[in-house]
Design an enzyme around this catalytic site. Sequence first.
Site, PDB file in Angstrom:
ATOM      1  N   LYS A 178      -3.790  -3.058   1.473  1.00 43.71           N
ATOM      2  CA  LYS A 178      -4.399  -3.928   2.476  1.00 43.71           C
ATOM      3  C   LYS A 178      -5.653  -3.254   3.020  1.00 43.71           C
ATOM      4  CE  LYS A 178       0.224  -5.111   4.090  1.00 43.71           C
ATOM      5  NZ  LYS A 178       1.146  -5.037   5.212  1.00 43.71           N
ATOM      6  N   ARG A 233      12.598 -10.016  11.155  1.00 43.47           N
ATOM      7  CA  ARG A 233      12.391 -11.015  12.207  1.00 43.47           C
ATOM      8  C   ARG A 233      13.039 -12.337  11.850  1.00 43.47           C
ATOM      9  NH1 ARG A 233       6.140  -9.857  11.669  1.00 43.47           N
ATOM     10  NH2 ARG A 233       6.990  -9.932   9.570  1.00 43.47           N
ATOM     11  N   SER A 253       1.394  -8.248  13.159  1.00 43.71           N
ATOM     12  CA  SER A 253       0.040  -7.703  13.359  1.00 43.71           C
ATOM     13  C   SER A 253      -0.987  -8.656  12.768  1.00 43.71           C
ATOM     14  CB  SER A 253      -0.089  -6.336  12.684  1.00 43.71           C
ATOM     15  OG  SER A 253       0.831  -5.425  13.218  1.00 43.71           O
TER      16      SER A 253
HETATM   17  O1  PNS Z   1       4.250  -2.724   7.833  1.00 43.28           O
HETATM   18  P1  PNS Z   1       4.292  -2.922   6.357  1.00 43.28           P
HETATM   19  O2  PNS Z   1       2.881  -3.071   5.820  1.00 43.28           O
HETATM   20  O3  PNS Z   1       5.190  -4.045   5.933  1.00 43.28           O
HETATM   21  O4  PNS Z   1       4.901  -1.569   5.732  1.00 43.28           O
HETATM   22  C1  PNS Z   1       5.080  -1.422   4.352  1.00 43.28           C
HETATM   23  C2  PNS Z   1       5.319   0.068   3.997  1.00 43.28           C
HETATM   24  C3  PNS Z   1       4.146   0.904   4.442  1.00 43.28           C
HETATM   25  C4  PNS Z   1       6.583   0.544   4.677  1.00 43.28           C
HETATM   26  C5  PNS Z   1       5.510   0.153   2.449  1.00 43.28           C
HETATM   27  O5  PNS Z   1       4.426  -0.432   1.809  1.00 43.28           O
HETATM   28  C6  PNS Z   1       5.676   1.595   1.962  1.00 43.28           C
HETATM   29  O6  PNS Z   1       6.703   2.184   2.136  1.00 43.28           O
HETATM   30  N1  PNS Z   1       4.612   2.163   1.367  1.00 43.28           N
HETATM   31  C7  PNS Z   1       4.588   3.532   0.880  1.00 43.28           C
HETATM   32  C8  PNS Z   1       4.539   3.617  -0.648  1.00 43.28           C
HETATM   33  C9  PNS Z   1       5.922   3.474  -1.230  1.00 43.28           C
HETATM   34  O7  PNS Z   1       6.827   4.252  -1.005  1.00 43.28           O
HETATM   35  N2  PNS Z   1       6.090   2.390  -2.018  1.00 43.28           N
HETATM   36  C10 PNS Z   1       7.360   2.019  -2.607  1.00 43.28           C
HETATM   37  C11 PNS Z   1       8.148   1.145  -1.643  1.00 43.28           C
HETATM   38  S1  PNS Z   1       9.560   0.448  -2.401  1.00 43.28           S
END
Ligand code: PNS
Length: 169
Positions: A48, A97, A135
Site C-alpha cells: 500500500k 470488525r 483507517s
Molecule cells: O493493518 P493491515 O494493513 O491489515 O495489516 C496487515 C499486516 C501488516 C499485519 C500484514 O500485511 C503482515 O503481517 N505483513 C507482514 C509480511 C508478512 O508476514 N506477510 C505474510 C502474512 S500471512
Amino acid sequence: MDSGASRPVTAIYPGSFDPVTNGHLDLITRASNIFDKLVVAVAHNLEKDPLFTEKERVEMLETATFKWVNVEIDIFDGLLMDYARAKKASVIVRGIRAVSDYEYELQMALMNRRLAPELETIFLMPDGKYSFVSSRLVKEVFTLGGSIEGLVPQFVIDRLKARVPTNGH
Ligand code: PNS
C-alpha cells in the site's frame, strides 16, 4: 505437561496504522488488559502507499498509548512470524470488525500458523461503535470534507489537517 503459566506472555498487534483509529485503540486497551506485554508493530514494507511515514505512524501510536505501561510501539520489516519469534512473542492479536474481515484474517492466520505453528493468532472484537471504522475510510471521509470526530484522536485530526488538502475543513 509444562503449563507455562508463570511465563509472561507477549502478544504482537501488527498492522499498518495509517493512521491509528479509535478502533485500534479500543483493541489495544483490550489486548493490554489480557497480555503481560503488547507490542504494537507497524508494518514497514507495505505494498500500500501509506499517507503517513512509518515514523509518523509510530509517533501517533506512542502519543495515543503513553498511558499503558505494558504497551510498546515498534516497526517491523519482513515476515511477521520472524519478527514475532525475535520478540519472543507467543500470540498475534488481530481485530475482526465484521464478517467481511474474516476471510482475509483467516488466510493470514493460517499462513502464519504454517510458518510458525507455535504462535497462536487471537481475534478480538472492538466495541460495536467502531465496527465500521477503518483507517482507509477515515482518510477518505476526511479528504472529502466529512467529519471524523470521535473516530480518531484529536491529534490525528490535526495531523490530517496539516497533511491532506481537503474540501471544507
Ligand atoms: O493493518 P493491515 O494493513 O491489515 O495489516 C496487515 C499486516 C501488516 C499485519 C500484514 O500485511 C503482515 O503481517 N505483513 C507482514 C509480511 C508478512 O508476514 N506477510 C505474510 C502474512 S500471512
